[in-house]
Motif scaffolding. Sequence first.
Motif, mmCIF file in Angstrom:
data_model
loop_
_atom_site.group_PDB
_atom_site.id
_atom_site.type_symbol
_atom_site.label_atom_id
_atom_site.label_comp_id
_atom_site.label_asym_id
_atom_site.label_seq_id
_atom_site.Cartn_x
_atom_site.Cartn_y
_atom_site.Cartn_z
ATOM 1 N N UNK A 5 87.194 71.073 -40.222
ATOM 2 C CA UNK A 5 85.833 71.481 -40.602
ATOM 3 C C UNK A 5 85.756 72.938 -41.045
ATOM 4 N N UNK A 6 86.569 73.782 -40.436
ATOM 5 C CA UNK A 6 86.527 75.222 -40.729
ATOM 6 C C UNK A 6 86.764 75.530 -42.208
ATOM 7 N N UNK A 7 87.465 74.638 -42.911
ATOM 8 C CA UNK A 7 87.819 74.927 -44.306
ATOM 9 C C UNK A 7 86.622 74.887 -45.254
ATOM 10 N N UNK A 8 85.554 74.210 -44.843
ATOM 11 C CA UNK A 8 84.466 73.939 -45.802
ATOM 12 C C UNK A 8 83.214 74.781 -45.606
ATOM 13 N N UNK A 9 83.048 75.359 -44.432
ATOM 14 C CA UNK A 9 81.740 75.962 -44.120
ATOM 15 C C UNK A 9 81.702 77.473 -44.291
ATOM 16 N N UNK A 10 82.824 78.075 -44.643
ATOM 17 C CA UNK A 10 82.866 79.530 -44.699
ATOM 18 C C UNK A 10 82.698 80.019 -46.141
ATOM 19 N N UNK A 11 81.703 80.880 -46.384
ATOM 20 C CA UNK A 11 81.481 81.358 -47.761
ATOM 21 C C UNK A 11 82.620 82.221 -48.298
#
Lengths: 101, 425
Positions: free
Chosen positions: A43-49
């Motif tokens: 999940x961490x790969x998708x939510x960080x700008x």
Amino acid sequence: MKSLGSIKRISLDERLGLTSFNSDNESHIEVDNERCLLCKTKACLYVCPTKVYYLKDNKIYFNYQACLETGGCIVACHKLGNKGITWKYPKGGFGVIFKYG
Amino acid sequence: MPDADVIIVGGGLSGLSAAYKLASIGRNVILFERGEYPGSKNVTGGRMYLHAIKKLLNIPVEQMPFERFVTREVVTIMDEFRSFSIELNSYEKGKYQSATVLRAIFDKWFASLAEEKGASIITKTKVDDLYLEDGKVKGVIVANEKITSNIVLVSEGVNSFLPLKLGLRKEFEANYLVTSAKAVIELGEEEIDKRFNLKKGQGMAQIFVGMTKGVTGGGFLYTNRETISIGVVCLLESLVKNKTSIADIFEDFIYHPVLEKILEGGRMLEYSGHLIPVKGYSMIPKLVYDGLLISGDAAGFFLENGPIFRGMDFAIESGSLAAEAIEKALKEGDYSEKKLSIYLDLLNNSFVLKDLKRYKNVPKVMQNERLYKLYPSIINEIFYDFFTVDGTTKPSLISYLKNKTFKHINPIVILKDIVQFLLYS
Ligand SMILES: Cc1cc2nc3c(=O)[nH]c(=O)nc-3n(C[C@H](O)[C@H](O)[C@H](O)COP(=O)(O)OP(=O)(O)OC[C@H]3O[C@@H](n4cnc5c(N)ncnc54)[C@H](O)[C@@H]3O)c2cc1C
Ligand code: SF4
């Protein structure tokens, strides 16, 4: 009229270069890769700008100095991932400094 | 004697509103802000609806450091190649409801007003924890030291870590939060007036849907004086489900053909990001505790209703109502949860909880994924075909819908979505 620069395709790295930081030499983020190995969603790969987290050779790496301090990664990782992330705000005065916001 | 009457955690709009109000009546207030200066960690879209700040500050809004007063509202529904817009222009002079704002500039100014009134604003200082005595909040912990006060107001913004630690809220789920990626792009004042058909000082607010690759979310564009704020917002849960990065959605959005001429020649000045609490009424924590109150984003006070985003007016109003409640408690020397519950009465009588209750089912409507890809593409297709003249004779509307639109979606589903929209919005 004053001359204007160009907005031709600016990469994430270039965008990041525009934002000011006072980086601490200690990281405010930790990742437990034993947990990540078993994580199905990453999940961490998708939510960080700024894509602080990235996957290489099956391991999660992170660049804490690029962190805009949204806090989104914790919720995504803890609710949809495998709780690999430990995250807190940087020490007072450190981290991102928005000039416009 | 405690170190202060009141300690405030966070120098955003909510904490600053409370600090301003309490310092104005002579209370000894210490506000801690972890950033370099108030505003340095804060991001909004955005535009502020002005009613709350007007009530709090005795200054004409024209003298506050806003960017432009919004006179033009645009909603744009997009698909990969097309866009369809609805637009509202208001030419009535001097009747502004909202203004665009850059928070690093505005919050810094607001903090200087609170300081003039006598509030101590201590920057570059993070509150690590609350300090409790006999189960009652009596201050905060900063760098392993305790600093005491009769009452603590938590205005620390959306992440709301302190209330979680104290057990006042449950852990957030991934559909409680939207994240954002935003840039400020310089175009020059005259160029903005021209490109957006605005008079000097007037501004535009534009919301986009259909450009998030099916992820629940949208885009925004606000005109500032010399720059524009442009960005995307996406639900955490939906980003992960669709395996799509917010950074990539942002990039594809600003290079979409719809924006090409608008952004041409612009110079990007800053890239930013921030969370928004979007679950509305159902995510509000327990708001009072012995010696403690919560306001602003930290309390989940945010409302999204279609193209309308409201967090700043809630932050300001809840901060000032918290100050009112705190003043009553200080006068009586009673800092118990029971006494501080006047805050709840004040909130219940104000637009803060009235509106959040009134719109409590809106998040259900907004989290319908069909709104973000299927419907935008259908709408664009229908209007594109409507405007198409190519020498062939068109079928009747009903057979058009039957042969084209209802191939994408069962009309019953559309009907259900419309009913849900009418019931909940
Ligand atoms: C992309 C985006 C678009 C938006 N658009 C709009 C819009 O158009 N209109 C609108 O009304 N609202 C909008 N909002 C919402 C609005 O910005 C927020 O609701 C508002 O900023 C909340 O104010 P606040 O004072 O509660 O929190 P914040 O502004 O987040 O302030 C919290 C402060 O606390 C500080 N802090 C946090 N933890 C600590 C600690 N431990 N110690 C010390 N200091 C701490 C932070 O540094 C920060 O200064 C938008 C938000 C985003 C992200
Ligand atoms: S979401 Fe969390 S557990 Fe999963 S890979 Fe990322 S950091 Fe590791």
